[in-house]
Design a protein around this motif. Structure first.
Motif, short mmCIF file in Angstrom:
data_model
loop_
_atom_site.label_atom_id
_atom_site.label_comp_id
_atom_site.label_asym_id
_atom_site.label_seq_id
_atom_site.Cartn_x
_atom_site.Cartn_y
_atom_site.Cartn_z
N ARG A 42 0.87 -1.18 0.00
CA ARG A 42 0.00 0.00 0.00
C ARG A 42 0.90 1.23 0.00
O ARG A 42 1.80 1.34 0.82
CB ARG A 42 -0.92 0.01 1.21
N THR A 43 0.63 2.14 -0.93
CA THR A 43 1.45 3.35 -1.06
C THR A 43 0.72 4.62 -0.64
O THR A 43 1.35 5.64 -0.45
CB THR A 43 1.92 3.52 -2.52
N ALA A 60 -10.39 6.05 -0.21
CA ALA A 60 -9.69 5.29 -1.25
C ALA A 60 -8.33 4.84 -0.72
O ALA A 60 -7.79 5.42 0.22
CB ALA A 60 -9.50 6.15 -2.50
N THR A 61 -7.79 3.79 -1.35
CA THR A 61 -6.43 3.32 -1.07
C THR A 61 -5.76 3.01 -2.40
O THR A 61 -6.43 2.79 -3.42
CB THR A 61 -6.42 2.05 -0.19
N LEU A 62 -4.43 3.00 -2.39
CA LEU A 62 -3.65 2.76 -3.60
C LEU A 62 -2.52 1.80 -3.28
O LEU A 62 -1.87 1.93 -2.24
CB LEU A 62 -3.08 4.09 -4.10
N ILE A 63 -2.31 0.82 -4.16
CA ILE A 63 -1.18 -0.10 -4.00
C ILE A 63 -0.37 -0.17 -5.28
O ILE A 63 -0.86 0.14 -6.38
CB ILE A 63 -1.62 -1.54 -3.63
N LEU A 64 0.88 -0.60 -5.14
CA LEU A 64 1.68 -1.10 -6.25
C LEU A 64 1.46 -2.60 -6.28
O LEU A 64 1.42 -3.24 -5.22
CB LEU A 64 3.16 -0.82 -6.03
N SER A 80 -15.51 -3.18 -3.39
CA SER A 80 -15.37 -1.78 -3.82
C SER A 80 -14.97 -1.73 -5.29
O SER A 80 -14.57 -2.75 -5.87
CB SER A 80 -14.26 -1.09 -3.00
N SER A 81 -15.05 -0.55 -5.89
CA SER A 81 -14.55 -0.36 -7.25
C SER A 81 -13.03 -0.39 -7.22
O SER A 81 -12.41 0.06 -6.26
CB SER A 81 -15.00 1.01 -7.79
N GLU A 82 -12.45 -0.96 -8.27
CA GLU A 82 -10.99 -1.02 -8.37
C GLU A 82 -10.56 -0.50 -9.73
O GLU A 82 -11.12 -0.90 -10.75
CB GLU A 82 -10.52 -2.46 -8.18
N ILE A 83 -9.58 0.38 -9.73
CA ILE A 83 -9.05 0.93 -10.98
C ILE A 83 -7.59 0.48 -11.10
O ILE A 83 -6.78 0.74 -10.22
CB ILE A 83 -9.12 2.47 -11.01
N TRP A 84 -7.30 -0.23 -12.19
CA TRP A 84 -5.94 -0.69 -12.49
C TRP A 84 -5.29 0.37 -13.37
O TRP A 84 -5.88 0.81 -14.37
CB TRP A 84 -5.98 -2.02 -13.23
N SER A 142 -0.55 -0.03 -10.68
CA SER A 142 -1.08 0.53 -9.44
C SER A 142 -2.56 0.19 -9.43
O SER A 142 -3.20 0.15 -10.48
CB SER A 142 -0.89 2.04 -9.40
N CYS A 143 -3.11 -0.06 -8.25
CA CYS A 143 -4.54 -0.35 -8.11
C CYS A 143 -5.12 0.59 -7.07
O CYS A 143 -4.68 0.62 -5.92
CB CYS A 143 -4.77 -1.80 -7.68
N LEU A 144 -6.10 1.38 -7.51
CA LEU A 144 -6.82 2.31 -6.64
C LEU A 144 -8.15 1.67 -6.30
O LEU A 144 -8.88 1.24 -7.20
CB LEU A 144 -7.04 3.64 -7.36
N VAL A 145 -8.48 1.58 -5.01
CA VAL A 145 -9.74 0.98 -4.56
C VAL A 145 -10.54 2.03 -3.80
O VAL A 145 -10.01 2.71 -2.92
CB VAL A 145 -9.46 -0.25 -3.66
N SER A 146 -11.82 2.16 -4.16
CA SER A 146 -12.68 3.12 -3.48
C SER A 146 -14.08 2.53 -3.34
O SER A 146 -14.64 2.04 -4.33
CB SER A 146 -12.75 4.41 -4.29
N PRO A 147 -14.65 2.58 -2.11
CA PRO A 147 -14.04 2.91 -0.83
C PRO A 147 -12.82 2.03 -0.58
O PRO A 147 -12.66 0.96 -1.16
CB PRO A 147 -15.12 2.64 0.20
#
Length: 164
Positions: A42-43, A60-64, A80-84, A142-147
């Protein structure tokens, strides 16, 4: 081999899946084995929060997320929604599997360099099954997850999180 070059992949409840050597890029980026396969860290965590089912989560959270050559992630879903988002190291093939009780292999989106005809981003809807497919190269996204991501909202169909 130094002890810090080894890692343990574990299930969500802590059972050992495998002991493995850390890939050089995982060492460089400080990544840990993910239960589903691949390596992550998690970044970023949003300082804003939202209420989700009676709990408070980061907005939201973001990972590599690294997939070394030949590695894949197992079928899983997140509520949650996930954006790659492509991160400049090789494309990754992301396969969607619908929103039913079991995954059904469907559309595959290659997330990578737009100049090479790949999607620079891909959205996985909440509750949709997803997995990554093995490749002959390393891939970093990177993956952004929200919530924000919480393992409590993470589902895998088999014990160790990976489909044979």
């Amino acid at each position: 081999m130094a002890d810090d070059a080894l890692a343990e992949r574990r299930t969500l409840d802590g059972r050992l899946i495998e002991r493995l050597e850390r890939p050089a890029l995982a060492v460089e980026l400080g990544l840990e084995p993910h239960p589903e396969g691949g390596w992550y860290r998690r970044t970023w965590t949003s300082p804003a929060t939202v209420a989700v089912g009676g709990a408070t989560r980061p907005a939201a959270t973001l990972i590599l997320f690294l997939l070394p050559t030949g590695e894949a992630s197992g079928w899983h879903r997140v509520s949650s929604s996930e954006i790659w988002i492509a991160s400049g190291v090789g494309p990754v093939a992301l396969q969607l599997g619908g929103e039913g009780d079991e995954p059904e292999p469907g559309e595959t989106i290659v997330v990578g360099d737009a100049g090479e005809g790949h999607a620079p981003q891909a959205v996985v809807p909440p509750g949709a099954w997803q997995r990554t497919l093995p490749a002959d190269h390393d891939a970093l996204v990177s993956c952004l997850v929200s919530p924000g991501f919480d393992f409590a909202d993470f589902t895998m169909p088999d014990v160790d999180g990976r489909t044979p």
